[in-house]
Design a protein around this motif. Structure first.
Motif, PDB file in Angstrom:
ATOM      1  N   ALA A  82      15.332   6.747  42.840  1.00  0.00           N
ATOM      2  CA  ALA A  82      15.319   8.142  42.389  1.00  0.00           C
ATOM      3  C   ALA A  82      16.702   8.774  42.475  1.00  0.00           C
ATOM      4  CB  ALA A  82      14.313   8.951  43.207  1.00  0.00           C
ATOM      5  N   MET A  83      17.515   8.325  43.419  1.00  0.00           N
ATOM      6  CA  MET A  83      18.875   8.853  43.569  1.00  0.00           C
ATOM      7  C   MET A  83      19.820   8.270  42.524  1.00  0.00           C
ATOM      8  SD  MET A  83      19.204   8.641  47.702  1.00  0.00           S
ATOM      9  CE  MET A  83      20.926   9.077  47.777  1.00  0.00           C
ATOM     10  N   ASN A  84      19.560   7.038  42.116  1.00  0.00           N
ATOM     11  CA  ASN A  84      20.431   6.361  41.164  1.00  0.00           C
ATOM     12  C   ASN A  84      20.190   6.907  39.763  1.00  0.00           C
ATOM     13  OD1 ASN A  84      20.909   4.072  39.061  1.00  0.00           O
ATOM     14  ND2 ASN A  84      22.072   3.414  40.847  1.00  0.00           N
ATOM     15  N   LYS A  85      21.238   7.413  39.120  1.00  0.00           N
ATOM     16  CA  LYS A  85      21.078   8.098  37.834  1.00  0.00           C
ATOM     17  C   LYS A  85      20.540   7.175  36.742  1.00  0.00           C
ATOM     18  CE  LYS A  85      22.775  11.854  39.617  1.00  0.00           C
ATOM     19  NZ  LYS A  85      22.930  11.405  41.004  1.00  0.00           N
ATOM     20  N   GLU A  86      20.900   5.891  36.813  1.00  0.00           N
ATOM     21  CA  GLU A  86      20.478   4.962  35.772  1.00  0.00           C
ATOM     22  C   GLU A  86      18.992   4.623  35.896  1.00  0.00           C
ATOM     23  OE1 GLU A  86      22.785   1.471  33.362  1.00  0.00           O
ATOM     24  OE2 GLU A  86      23.209   1.730  35.486  1.00  0.00           O
ATOM     25  N   THR A  87      18.546   4.292  37.103  1.00  0.00           N
ATOM     26  CA  THR A  87      17.133   3.970  37.287  1.00  0.00           C
ATOM     27  C   THR A  87      16.259   5.219  37.159  1.00  0.00           C
ATOM     28  OG1 THR A  87      17.507   4.089  39.686  1.00  0.00           O
ATOM     29  CG2 THR A  87      17.483   1.898  38.680  1.00  0.00           C
ATOM     30  N   LEU A  88      16.783   6.375  37.566  1.00  0.00           N
ATOM     31  CA  LEU A  88      16.038   7.623  37.397  1.00  0.00           C
ATOM     32  C   LEU A  88      15.802   7.913  35.923  1.00  0.00           C
ATOM     33  CD1 LEU A  88      14.789  10.263  38.409  1.00  0.00           C
ATOM     34  CD2 LEU A  88      17.093  11.253  38.442  1.00  0.00           C
ATOM     35  N   GLU A  89      16.815   7.683  35.098  1.00  0.00           N
ATOM     36  CA  GLU A  89      16.668   7.916  33.664  1.00  0.00           C
ATOM     37  C   GLU A  89      15.555   7.043  33.090  1.00  0.00           C
ATOM     38  OE1 GLU A  89      19.155   7.550  29.453  1.00  0.00           O
ATOM     39  OE2 GLU A  89      19.772   6.421  31.224  1.00  0.00           O
ATOM     40  N   ARG A  90      15.499   5.777  33.506  1.00  0.00           N
ATOM     41  CA  ARG A  90      14.453   4.872  33.007  1.00  0.00           C
ATOM     42  C   ARG A  90      13.072   5.355  33.425  1.00  0.00           C
ATOM     43  NH1 ARG A  90      18.235   0.519  33.890  1.00  0.00           N
ATOM     44  NH2 ARG A  90      17.400   0.073  35.972  1.00  0.00           N
ATOM     45  N   MET A  91      12.941   5.759  34.700  1.00  0.00           N
ATOM     46  CA  MET A  91      11.645   6.240  35.189  1.00  0.00           C
ATOM     47  C   MET A  91      11.214   7.490  34.436  1.00  0.00           C
ATOM     48  SD  MET A  91      11.551   5.576  39.324  1.00  0.00           S
ATOM     49  CE  MET A  91      12.981   6.557  39.749  1.00  0.00           C
ATOM     50  N   ALA A  92      12.164   8.396  34.194  1.00  0.00           N
ATOM     51  CA  ALA A  92      11.845   9.641  33.481  1.00  0.00           C
ATOM     52  C   ALA A  92      11.364   9.347  32.065  1.00  0.00           C
ATOM     53  CB  ALA A  92      13.064  10.554  33.461  1.00  0.00           C
ATOM     54  N   LYS A  93      12.064   8.473  31.372  1.00  0.00           N
ATOM     55  CA  LYS A  93      11.678   8.135  29.997  1.00  0.00           C
ATOM     56  C   LYS A  93      10.297   7.484  29.952  1.00  0.00           C
ATOM     57  CE  LYS A  93      16.224   7.748  27.779  1.00  0.00           C
ATOM     58  NZ  LYS A  93      17.221   6.836  27.167  1.00  0.00           N
ATOM     59  N   GLU A  94      10.004   6.641  30.931  1.00  0.00           N
ATOM     60  CA  GLU A  94       8.681   5.998  30.993  1.00  0.00           C
ATOM     61  C   GLU A  94       7.560   7.026  31.129  1.00  0.00           C
ATOM     62  OE1 GLU A  94       8.920   3.304  34.258  1.00  0.00           O
ATOM     63  OE2 GLU A  94      10.252   1.894  33.206  1.00  0.00           O
ATOM     64  N   GLN A  95       7.866   8.158  31.780  1.00  0.00           N
ATOM     65  CA  GLN A  95       6.850   9.199  31.984  1.00  0.00           C
ATOM     66  C   GLN A  95       6.954  10.322  30.950  1.00  0.00           C
ATOM     67  OE1 GLN A  95       4.496   8.568  34.101  1.00  0.00           O
ATOM     68  NE2 GLN A  95       5.556   6.733  34.812  1.00  0.00           N
ATOM     69  N   GLY A  96       7.805  10.153  29.950  1.00  0.00           N
ATOM     70  CA  GLY A  96       7.927  11.148  28.890  1.00  0.00           C
ATOM     71  C   GLY A  96       8.654  12.410  29.289  1.00  0.00           C
ATOM     72  N   VAL A  97       9.513  12.311  30.317  1.00  0.00           N
ATOM     73  CA  VAL A  97      10.289  13.467  30.762  1.00  0.00           C
ATOM     74  C   VAL A  97      11.675  13.417  30.106  1.00  0.00           C
ATOM     75  CG1 VAL A  97      11.326  14.612  32.767  1.00  0.00           C
ATOM     76  CG2 VAL A  97       9.052  13.568  32.958  1.00  0.00           C
ATOM     77  N   LEU A  98      12.121  14.544  29.562  1.00  0.00           N
ATOM     78  CA  LEU A  98      13.411  14.591  28.877  1.00  0.00           C
ATOM     79  C   LEU A  98      14.567  14.418  29.846  1.00  0.00           C
ATOM     80  CD1 LEU A  98      12.922  17.619  26.430  1.00  0.00           C
ATOM     81  CD2 LEU A  98      13.023  15.192  25.817  1.00  0.00           C
TER      82      LEU A  98
END
Length: 390
Positions: free
Chosen positions: A115-131
């Motif tokens: 969650a702290m890592n910007k790259e993995t956070l971006e992937r998680m957000a996209k998977e959940q449909g968060v902009l």
């Protein structure tokens, strides 16, 4: 016998507010730091014990052994609360080991780091449909062409690992206005051995920054939450909160709660969003996975996060609660806010009149407390010392 609370990092006001939030409930608080220098938070009258540990990064294994040795002497396991990202990283790395000795909200090793890592956070957000803001990775084909056509200038060069970047450069990002500046920023990051990404700047002044602050129980369900709006931050435009108000924004709950629950998050988390000034859409910027700058504000409006954490982990959870009215109260870190105000006025982003008008609100101070004044005077002594040293 009551469980103790072991608080990592009292050399900043986040640790101080955590100590106060627990101490007012007569919980035994233990302030752990790697140095005696500048640990003004441990001067609180609510601090029960002060310890010096090995350095969390330079002597990582010794630091973990120190924590385990302390907990071994206790009849009941202490609650462990890290108050800085660097402490979170090492706790997350040794989570399974430490959970044998301490009560810690998160049960999945590595989730806080993701969650702290910007790259993995971006992937998680996209998977959940968060902009999330449009992002280009440095190793992508046609990198500069994509920056020109998709990201456009000005844009930001952002670290995937914020704590290491801030420790090196004393700022959260590089803002670049053209290819030459972009190449210079990339070279600096490469020389420092730090991974970065390039991201579009979401339009809107700093008051378009919002937070969703929530506690999730051991079933990964949101039990407590509120939302806040930033007014000023330092460094300006891409910094930390220095003047932020609680404000009810239900849309942030509708985005933030399902996302945190879907990824199995547990404990306190703060999602930072930016509202696009042109479209009105909310973009996820980052997640703070520990007690944050706004802790005293949350306490003042009726949401004592350290105590909520303590009570749930010790088997006596508090009733769910949401702050859904506008309290008009603001968090204020006066020293850095004065620096921010200077920057806003110099760049024409705020007028002196606008700044003065904003001050007429009830405050949640970062450091000052009439009930517990000693940390404030210790802080002032520390700042005077730093000025004379310069």
């Amino acid at each position: 016998m009551k469980n103790k609370a072991v608080i990592l990092g009292s050399n900043y006001y986040i640790g101080l507010s955590t100590i106060r939030c627990l101490g007012i409930h007569n919980i035994y608080t233990v302030a752990v730091d790697y140095s005696d220098q500048d640990r003004y938070g441990s001067d609180s009258k609510y601090c029960s014990e002060r310890l010096i540990s090995p350095h969390y990064r330079n002597e990582k294994e010794a630091f973990i052994e120190f924590l385990k040795d302390y907990a071994r002497k206790e009849i009941v396991p202490p609650v462990l609360i890290p108050c800085h990202d660097s402490y979170v990283e090492v706790i997350d790395e040794y989570l399974d080991e430490l959970r044998e000795f301490y009560l810690i909200p998160q049960t999945e090793q590595g989730l806080y780091t993701k969650a702290m890592n910007k790259e993995t956070l971006e992937r998680m957000a996209k998977e959940q449909g968060v902009l999330v803001p449009e992002t280009i990775r440095v190793n992508e084909d046609n990198f500069f062409e994509k920056v020109d056509s998709i990201i456009k200038y000005p844009c930001i060069v952002k670290p995937t690992d914020s704590p290491s970047f801030v420790a090196k450069f004393r700022k959260k990002i590089f803002k670049v206005h053209n290819r030459a500046e972009l190449e210079d920023a990339l070279e600096k990051a490469q020389n420092a051995g730090l991974e970065v990404i390039v991201q579009r700047i979401i339009p809107g002044f700093d008051d378009h920054m919002y937070t969703f602050d929530a506690y999730l129980n051991q079933d990964a369900k949101v039990t407590h939450w509120t939302t806040c709006q930033k007014f000023r931050q330092y460094p300006i435009n891409f910094g930390a909160s220095v003047y932020t108000g609680q404000r009810h924004v239900p849309e942030l709950y509708e985005i933030g709660a399902p996302f945190l629950e879907a990824i199995g998050y547990k404990g306190f988390g703060e999602i930072e969003f930016k509202k696009d000034a042109e479209t009105g859409e909310y973009y996820l910027i980052e997640i703070n996975v520990r007690i944050t700058n706004l802790n005293n504000l949350l306490y003042k409006v009726g949401m004592n996060i350290p105590y909520i954490t303590y009570r749930e982990l010790t088997g006596e959870p508090l009733a769910p609660k949401a702050i859904t009215e506008n309290t008009n109260r603001v968090f204020w870190y006066a020293y850095e806010d004065l620096l921010a105000i200077k920057g806003y006025i110099q760049t024409g982003q705020l007028s002196l009149g606008e700044v003065m008008k904003s001050f007429f609100k009830p405050k949640a101070y970062a450091i000052w407390s009439l009930d517990d004044p000693k940390p404030f005077f210790s802080y002032c002594k520390m700042m005077v010392g730093k000025i004379f040293k310069r």
